[in-house]
Design an enzyme around this catalytic site. Structure first.
Site, PDB file in Angstrom:
ATOM      1  N   CYS A 115     -19.871 -32.355  -3.585  1.00 47.93           N
ATOM      2  CA  CYS A 115     -19.814 -33.841  -2.897  1.00 47.93           C
ATOM      3  C   CYS A 115     -20.394 -33.703  -1.464  1.00 47.93           C
ATOM      4  CB  CYS A 115     -18.078 -34.039  -2.520  1.00 47.93           C
ATOM      5  SG  CYS A 115     -17.574 -34.406  -4.213  1.00 47.93           S
ATOM      6  N   HIS A 254     -17.434 -39.385   2.871  1.00 54.93           N
ATOM      7  CA  HIS A 254     -17.333 -39.330   1.373  1.00 54.93           C
ATOM      8  C   HIS A 254     -16.206 -39.811   0.878  1.00 54.93           C
ATOM      9  CE1 HIS A 254     -17.501 -37.640  -2.549  1.00 54.93           C
ATOM     10  NE2 HIS A 254     -16.330 -36.871  -2.417  1.00 54.93           N
ATOM     11  N   ASN A 284     -14.650 -41.537  -6.748  1.00 55.72           N
ATOM     12  CA  ASN A 284     -15.314 -40.592  -6.061  1.00 55.72           C
ATOM     13  C   ASN A 284     -16.530 -40.249  -6.947  1.00 55.72           C
ATOM     14  OD1 ASN A 284     -16.271 -38.025  -5.245  1.00 55.72           O
ATOM     15  ND2 ASN A 284     -14.267 -37.101  -5.166  1.00 55.72           N
TER      16      ASN A 284
HETATM   17  N1  ACO Z   1      -0.327 -40.907 -11.926  1.00 55.26           N
HETATM   18  C1  ACO Z   1       0.936 -40.695 -11.871  1.00 55.26           C
HETATM   19  N2  ACO Z   1       1.339 -39.399 -11.447  1.00 55.26           N
HETATM   20  C2  ACO Z   1       0.493 -38.592 -11.167  1.00 55.26           C
HETATM   21  C3  ACO Z   1      -0.718 -38.581 -11.302  1.00 55.26           C
HETATM   22  C4  ACO Z   1      -1.170 -39.962 -11.926  1.00 55.26           C
HETATM   23  N3  ACO Z   1      -2.690 -40.213 -12.177  1.00 55.26           N
HETATM   24  N4  ACO Z   1      -1.716 -37.644 -10.788  1.00 55.26           N
HETATM   25  C5  ACO Z   1      -0.840 -36.593 -10.367  1.00 55.26           C
HETATM   26  N5  ACO Z   1       0.538 -37.319 -10.553  1.00 55.26           N
HETATM   27  C6  ACO Z   1       1.882 -36.547 -10.323  1.00 55.26           C
HETATM   28  C7  ACO Z   1       1.545 -35.203 -10.203  1.00 55.26           C
HETATM   29  O1  ACO Z   1       1.940 -34.793 -11.841  1.00 55.26           O
HETATM   30  C8  ACO Z   1       3.190 -34.828  -9.202  1.00 55.26           C
HETATM   31  O2  ACO Z   1       4.256 -34.789 -10.118  1.00 55.26           O
HETATM   32  P1  ACO Z   1       5.392 -33.781  -9.863  1.00 55.26           P
HETATM   33  O3  ACO Z   1       5.810 -34.140  -8.500  1.00 55.26           O
HETATM   34  O4  ACO Z   1       6.258 -34.231 -11.012  1.00 55.26           O
HETATM   35  O5  ACO Z   1       4.759 -32.547 -10.189  1.00 55.26           O
HETATM   36  C9  ACO Z   1       2.993 -35.881  -8.412  1.00 55.26           C
HETATM   37  O6  ACO Z   1       2.181 -36.996  -8.991  1.00 55.26           O
HETATM   38  C10 ACO Z   1       2.492 -35.427  -6.932  1.00 55.26           C
HETATM   39  O7  ACO Z   1       0.992 -34.875  -7.266  1.00 55.26           O
HETATM   40  P2  ACO Z   1       0.299 -34.416  -6.119  1.00 55.26           P
HETATM   41  O8  ACO Z   1      -0.762 -33.744  -6.589  1.00 55.26           O
HETATM   42  O9  ACO Z   1       1.004 -33.807  -5.068  1.00 55.26           O
HETATM   43  O10 ACO Z   1      -0.299 -35.785  -5.381  1.00 55.26           O
HETATM   44  P3  ACO Z   1      -0.945 -36.139  -4.125  1.00 55.26           P
HETATM   45  O11 ACO Z   1      -0.445 -37.170  -3.495  1.00 55.26           O
HETATM   46  O12 ACO Z   1      -1.575 -34.932  -3.519  1.00 55.26           O
HETATM   47  O13 ACO Z   1      -2.326 -36.843  -4.759  1.00 55.26           O
HETATM   48  C11 ACO Z   1      -4.584 -36.198  -5.396  1.00 55.26           C
HETATM   49  C12 ACO Z   1      -2.991 -36.194  -5.902  1.00 55.26           C
HETATM   50  C13 ACO Z   1      -5.033 -37.835  -5.506  1.00 55.26           C
HETATM   51  C14 ACO Z   1      -5.360 -35.590  -6.324  1.00 55.26           C
HETATM   52  C15 ACO Z   1      -4.784 -35.780  -4.047  1.00 55.26           C
HETATM   53  O14 ACO Z   1      -4.248 -34.513  -3.952  1.00 55.26           O
HETATM   54  C16 ACO Z   1      -6.286 -35.919  -3.600  1.00 55.26           C
HETATM   55  O15 ACO Z   1      -6.858 -36.694  -3.400  1.00 55.26           O
HETATM   56  N6  ACO Z   1      -6.949 -34.605  -3.364  1.00 55.26           N
HETATM   57  C17 ACO Z   1      -8.183 -34.396  -2.741  1.00 55.26           C
HETATM   58  C18 ACO Z   1      -9.010 -34.609  -3.743  1.00 55.26           C
HETATM   59  C19 ACO Z   1     -10.378 -34.296  -3.384  1.00 55.26           C
HETATM   60  O16 ACO Z   1     -10.898 -34.635  -2.376  1.00 55.26           O
HETATM   61  N7  ACO Z   1     -11.323 -33.990  -4.131  1.00 55.26           N
HETATM   62  C20 ACO Z   1     -12.856 -33.757  -3.784  1.00 55.26           C
HETATM   63  C21 ACO Z   1     -13.510 -33.563  -4.988  1.00 55.26           C
HETATM   64  S1  ACO Z   1     -15.053 -33.664  -4.628  1.00 55.26           S
HETATM   65  C22 ACO Z   1     -15.887 -32.873  -5.376  1.00 55.26           C
HETATM   66  O17 ACO Z   1     -16.612 -31.840  -4.657  1.00 55.26           O
HETATM   67  C23 ACO Z   1     -16.346 -32.814  -6.998  1.00 55.26           C
END
Ligand code: ACO
Length: 331
Positions: A115, A254, A284
């Site tokens: 990214c 980003h 993303n």
């Molecule tokens: N729908 C419903 N529930 C979900 C989903 C979904 N799509 N995805 C995860 N959950 C659940 C999890 O299983 C978890 O359940 P649990 O509490 O029973 O274990 C709960 O939701 C909370 O999960 P978290 O991972 O803590 O959720 P969070 O609020 O952190 O959101 C997310 C997850 C959206 C992935 C967030 O952490 C995020 O955006 N992180 C950064 C991602 C990012 O910037 N990536 C860059 C990639 S760029 C590159 O280089 C390719």
């Protein structure tokens, strides 16, 4: 007289026709539109058809950017594609794009830093032009992340989309490149990686059985890193440019998660209307996300001559980068 500055002469975007909505995911994943909207800000993303690949999107964005710059492919000296989803492991996707444009014989290479790819690419491309090595460079951020995401994994499937954004850089009297900050910390690559497909873990039946060909991510860790790296890269790049936060006309972050952007923007005390956010439409798109947002703003005539545009990215590596750019009106 040799020109020692650089400007963007064209900026354009392309996304595949297929749109996948949050409601679509409800049909095969344990998720809801509400969860995805609240946790990420995303509503839709574009996904490639089976027969589409990254060079197809890069090509369309490149053609449009060249058209806007009123240039022919032959006028470009060097083609760069920032991507982590190349058509093949090799050759570089940039070689394929240049050939499809009919510009065989010119320099062409890829940049693979996820990214942060467009920001790294912009720094390299601007350097090539400012130093006089090349007069014109075409830089494309292009991805087909839908092909490396596990569509049955709700924690990653909903996040990623496909598309491309392209810019044409050319030598100019006035220098639009004001400053850049790039960085990386590869000490914990497994925070965000595609494990199989390289020399450490070649693709095999065993790796496929374990799903190692897909994106794996420690979402919460990446989230924390994303906020802090966006803030620090922005501050360092601004200081290098001799500017303050109040002098930013547009921030193009980003597009990984609305909450990441909101947290960084709050800290940076930037007014909402100065922050360009389009992740509801694209999700993303990794290296494509910043140039797609830039192209949209250019199309909408939002960015004016002399505006200070700060572009900031972060991602796998872990890596980060920010570029401060003074916009010069397109011809
Ligand atoms: N729908 C419903 N529930 C979900 C989903 C979904 N799509 N995805 C995860 N959950 C659940 C999890 O299983 C978890 O359940 P649990 O509490 O029973 O274990 C709960 O939701 C909370 O999960 P978290 O991972 O803590 O959720 P969070 O609020 O952190 O959101 C997310 C997850 C959206 C992935 C967030 O952490 C995020 O955006 N992180 C950064 C991602 C990012 O910037 N990536 C860059 C990639 S760029 C590159 O280089 C390719």
């Amino acid at each position: 007289m040799a020109l020692s500055g650089v400007r963007i002469a064209g900026a354009a975007r392309y996304a595949p026709a297929r749109v996948v909505t949050n409601e679509d995911f409800e049909r095969w994943l344990e998720t809801t539109d509400e969860w995805i909207t609240v946790r990420t800000g995303m509503k839709r993303r574009h996904w490639a058809a089976d027969d589409e690949a990254t060079s197809d999107f890069a090509l369309e964005a490149a053609k449009r950017a060249l058209e806007q710059a009123r240039l022919r492919p032959q006028d470009v000296d060097c083609f760069i594609v920032a991507t982590v989803t190349p058509d093949y492991a090799f050759p570089a996707t940039a070689c394929i794009v240049a050939a499809k444009l009919g510009a065989v014989g010119k320099a062409a290479f890829d940049i693979g830093i996820a990214c942060s790819g467009f920001i790294y690419g912009l720094t390299v491309a601007a350097g090539l032009v400012r130093s006089g090595v090349y007069r014109r460079v075409l830089l494309v951020g292009a991805e087909t992340l839908s092909k490396i995401v596990n569509k049955d994994d709700r924690s990653t499937a909903i996040l990623f989309g496909d598309g491309a954004g392209a810019v044409v850089l050319e030598a100019a009297e006035r220098d639009c490149f004001l400053a850049s900050e790039l960085g990386a910390d590869g000490s914990v690559p497994q925070l965000l990686f595609q494990q199989a497909g390289g020399s450490r873990c070649p693709v095999s039946h065993a790796s496929i059985d374990r799903g190692l060909q897909y994106i794996q991510m420690e979402g919460r860790e990446v989230f924390k890193f994303a906020v802090t790296s966006m803030i620090s890269a922005t501050d360092v790049a601004l200081a290098r440019a001799g500017l303050t936060r109040h002098e930013i006309d547009f921030l193009i972050p980003h597009q990984a998660n609305r909450r990441i952007i909101d947290a960084a923007v709050k800290y940076l005390e930037l007014p909402r209307e100065r922050v360009l956010v389009n992740l509801a439409e694209y999700g993303n798109t990794s290296a494509a996300s910043i140039p797609i947002a830039l192209a949209e703003a250019v199309e909408a005539n939002r960015i004016g001559d002399n505006d200070v545009v700060l572009m900031v990215g972060f991602g796998a590596g872990l890596s980060w980068g920010a570029v401060v750019w003074r916009w010069s009106a397109l011809r």
